[in-house]
Structure formats: C-alpha cells, structure tokens
Motif scaffolding. Sequence first.
Motif, PDB file in Angstrom:
ATOM      1  N   ALA A 163      39.236  38.893  43.198  1.00  0.00           N
ATOM      2  CA  ALA A 163      38.521  37.891  42.401  1.00  0.00           C
ATOM      3  C   ALA A 163      37.401  37.245  43.215  1.00  0.00           C
ATOM      4  O   ALA A 163      36.287  37.063  42.726  1.00  0.00           O
ATOM      5  CB  ALA A 163      39.494  36.829  41.895  1.00  0.00           C
ATOM      6  N   GLU A 164      37.702  36.921  44.469  1.00  0.00           N
ATOM      7  CA  GLU A 164      36.697  36.308  45.341  1.00  0.00           C
ATOM      8  C   GLU A 164      35.491  37.231  45.494  1.00  0.00           C
ATOM      9  O   GLU A 164      34.351  36.801  45.395  1.00  0.00           O
ATOM     10  CB  GLU A 164      37.285  36.015  46.730  1.00  0.00           C
ATOM     11  N   ARG A 165      35.772  38.513  45.714  1.00  0.00           N
ATOM     12  CA  ARG A 165      34.680  39.446  45.941  1.00  0.00           C
ATOM     13  C   ARG A 165      33.833  39.641  44.684  1.00  0.00           C
ATOM     14  O   ARG A 165      32.607  39.596  44.735  1.00  0.00           O
ATOM     15  CB  ARG A 165      35.214  40.797  46.414  1.00  0.00           C
ATOM     16  N   LEU A 166      34.499  39.827  43.552  1.00  0.00           N
ATOM     17  CA  LEU A 166      33.762  40.060  42.323  1.00  0.00           C
ATOM     18  C   LEU A 166      32.875  38.856  41.994  1.00  0.00           C
ATOM     19  O   LEU A 166      31.721  39.015  41.630  1.00  0.00           O
ATOM     20  CB  LEU A 166      34.724  40.351  41.163  1.00  0.00           C
ATOM     21  N   GLU A 167      33.424  37.680  42.181  1.00  0.00           N
ATOM     22  CA  GLU A 167      32.658  36.468  41.882  1.00  0.00           C
ATOM     23  C   GLU A 167      31.478  36.306  42.845  1.00  0.00           C
ATOM     24  O   GLU A 167      30.361  36.051  42.433  1.00  0.00           O
ATOM     25  CB  GLU A 167      33.570  35.243  41.992  1.00  0.00           C
TER      26      GLU A 167
END
Lengths: 241, 241
Positions: free
Chosen positions: B204-208
């Motif tokens: 989630a952190e990376r996609l965001e």
Amino acid sequence: MEAIPLLTLRRLPQYLEVLQQFKEEGLTMVSATRIAELTGVHMTQVRRDLAYTKVVGTPKVGHNVRDLIRAIEQTLNWNDLSSCFLVGAGHLGTAILGYSGLEKRGIRILAAFDNDPELVGTTVNKIKIHPLEKLGNLLSRMHVHIGILTVPGAEAQQVCDVMVQNGILAIWNFSSAILNVPEGVIVENIDMSASLAVLSRRVAERLENNGGNNGEPKTIKNKKINDRGKNEYTELSSTQL
Amino acid sequence: MEAIPLLTLRRLPQYLEVLQQFKEEGLTMVSATRIAELTGVHMTQVRRDLAYTKVVGTPKVGHNVRDLIRAIEQTLNWNDLSSCFLVGAGHLGTAILGYSGLEKRGIRILAAFDNDPELVGTTVNKIKIHPLEKLGNLLSRMHVHIGILTVPGAEAQQVCDVMVQNGILAIWNFSSAILNVPEGVIVENIDMSASLAVLSRRVAERLENNGGNNGEPKTIKNKKINDRGKNEYTELSSTQL
DNA sequence: TAGATTGTTAATCGATTAACAATC
DNA sequence: TAGATTGTTAATCGATTAACAATC
C-alpha cells in the motif's frame, strides 16, 4: 504514505485479534491498558502503535472498539482485496488456498499454478490450478502484483524470476530460499527454519540449565514467555488461521 | 548454557543455507564477508553471530565450511533429534508431516492427533494419526516435550492446555491464537497474520507513493529489500522447506 | 612481508519503556 | 471534582554498525 515500523505492523494483527473478541463480547469501548494486558505488549507500546493508525481516544474512557478495528484494518489495507497468484499447489499451497482467513486480511487468490500434471486442471476452494508455463503471461495480462510462493526451495528463485519479469511488486515467500530480487520488489518471508531455530535453542538452553530435569519446568501460574511479548499475562486467545 | 539473542538465532539458519551451498560447490573455506554478501546481513553482524557458536576462524583465510556448519547445527541443537507430537492433521498439518526438512533440523514427529474420525487411523509419511483424546495420555507416557499446534485458532488454547497439563516444554504454534501458557513454557509462533500485515502495508505504501503507478516500480538490478536484511546483494538461493 | 580477515571495543541507531502534562 | 486514561517527550535499553588492533 508514512512508513510504519516493521515491529508495529507485526503487532497490529494481535490487537485486531483481541479487539474482535471484545466486539463479540459486546464491549464498545476499550483502553490501551486492557489491550496491553491481553496481548502482553507494554501499555506504552500499544498507545504508540495505535497512534500510527491515527485514531484518537478519549481520556478516561479509551477507544471505541469498532473504530479501532476499522482504523487498524485501514492501516493494513485489509479493507479492500488485493488480487494475487499462488505458485506451488502442494500440501502447503493447498492449505493456503483453503484458508478462509485470507479474505479478511485483504488477499484474494485468483489462480494457482503448479508443474505437476496431476494437479493442473483441478480446483481447490474454487481456485483453478494452471500449468506453471502460464504464470508469466497471466501475471502481466491480469496486472496481478502479489505472488504467494509455496514451491520447494530449489525452484523458488526460478519462479521468483518469472514473477519479477512480469511486474510483480511483492512476494510472500514460504520457501526456505533467500530470494534475490531487484530493489523495490517487496519480499516477506514465512521463515519456518528461523522459528524452529529459536525453538530448538530455547529448549536446549532450558534442559541444560535445569540440569537434565526434563520433566516439569518451574512455573508460575498464568505468566507467559514468548517472542511476541516476553512476559505476558493473558486471559483469552481466539479465532482462526 | 548461554542464552543467544533472538535475532541471532533467526539468522543462523540463513548462514547454514549458504554454507550448504558452499559445501556442495566443494569449497572448504569461507569468509564472514562472503556469507554477508550472500545473506544480505552486515559483515560485522555475521562475525558477531558466528562468535556465539564458539568457532574460531583464521585471519586472512576465514572459516572451515564443514566446521562452521557443524558449529551452527550444534548451537541450534539440530544434531540430535527431539521427539514431538503434531496436533491438527488438516492441510497445514499434513504439509508439515510430509516435510522432510524437519529431521535435518532436529525434529522427529512421532505421532499426530486429530478429532476428525475420517483422519484418525490414517497415516501420513509413516506417521499415524491418533484420536485427540489420546494426546494427554501419550504425551506424559512418552515424555515428549515439544508440540506442534496446527489446529484452527478457536481450538488452539484448549489443545495447548492439554499439552501444558501433560508436561510439554515448548509449543510451535501455527494457529493465530495468542496462547496463554504458564511461565517457563516456550511458545514460538509462526505468525502468518503478522507477516501478511507487513506485506499488505508495504504494498500500500509503495502504490500510494508511486502515485498510482502500479506497473513497474523503479528498480536497480540485483539489489534486494526485505525484512531479513534491508539491502541485500545476493547471487544464489537454495534448497528446501 | 603486506594485506585480508578475524575478534572485539566503541559509537550509533532504533525501538522500548518511563515519566508526565493534558483532559474528559 | 478526582482519577483514569490519553498522547507525547525524555530516558533507557538492546541491537547494529564502525573502527581498529591482532594475526596468519
């Protein structure tokens, strides 16, 4: 999006577990102190961890159970489902395919892959098993970016490479292989050997220090020692996995 | 017997893995530097960890591969076999019963238990499945002090209690339950939820942070990020689990 | 020998715990 | 209100990394 510390992330599901219990018991409010008691995590640690979810509690009262559950699930992105593929449909793979808890944790397995002709074409828990050769093609076509790796260690790097070539973003690795991936690819290992190493050594340490008294260890009621929280006073456990 | 730090114990099997590779390649000597490169653990960390096994290396040359393997296995008590019982012969339990790597890691499963009449009486990998009611009796009679817990979370505490009452010393817990045991009983958890929490959040952190660019992440060749060793340059993987 | 490598002491880093003011 | 609980700053603790003398 803020990077939450590793060890905080690992504790959040524990809080979730006791919170589900509270919810089932019909409680609406809960204090960090109470969560701390049941999980064996230090009270201050719980407060600090919960702060990462951005929830705010009310002094003297505590936190709303439902809000807290929602906040943790949101933090872990367990609210919406991420599609993923599983590779390696042996016993371990089958266990995971059949595990209903994954969907509660934001994971939906769309398809499985194996190179055993006996398994290809069969279905586990409504998930079809495809031949391994189709993995790369389907990965890129379906824009799946999470892979679950349950193949034997000797084949793990090979499968991993196919995943990486086809744009995988994260691999949940159940094999004992130390995966070599490009920077930016997330690897999360379920490391049974590491866990067993701790168990084996701790047992050996205890047996030796007790001078071969391998019967009852000296115990005090309701006190727990493990790697989650060193000293824990707990009253309940719960649910599945 | 000295208590070795938790994180050192978790790394030792990784060293063992690359050392087995070296042995197969016919190498006799290896430096901590080389082990560090292949596992992604810091060079100084490797030296420090190896010191716990009491091996001594020779400056400029390094360590003898065979001696080092033996020293680590000795440290983990993986040389001689500990008897244990497995409770819960579902898919996960079956996967573990069939896993040949356990004996290399000092674990011999003598018997399995389940409360499903369909399973009782059958055999997996030459290990017989007994009715759950017999667990307590057999545990105390056979002086088994390690239990593998692969039952659904809701039943885990119950089974755990039976184990504890019959003198179990250590429990390898694959259920999601937070086990409540007396002080002195060793619990080692295989915590899939914790692992999944880390994976989910990191994704989630990376996609965001990539602003919704959910295709190729920015990468640099052969650099690895994971929780075993942050930044790792590796060249090989290996063997089974 | 010169230089790579060991083993260990000191410095740094990150995570945990203690302390405490704010507050419902 | 008084006291339990929150949220946060400071102190502590343990683990990692840097530095370096010893040595084959």
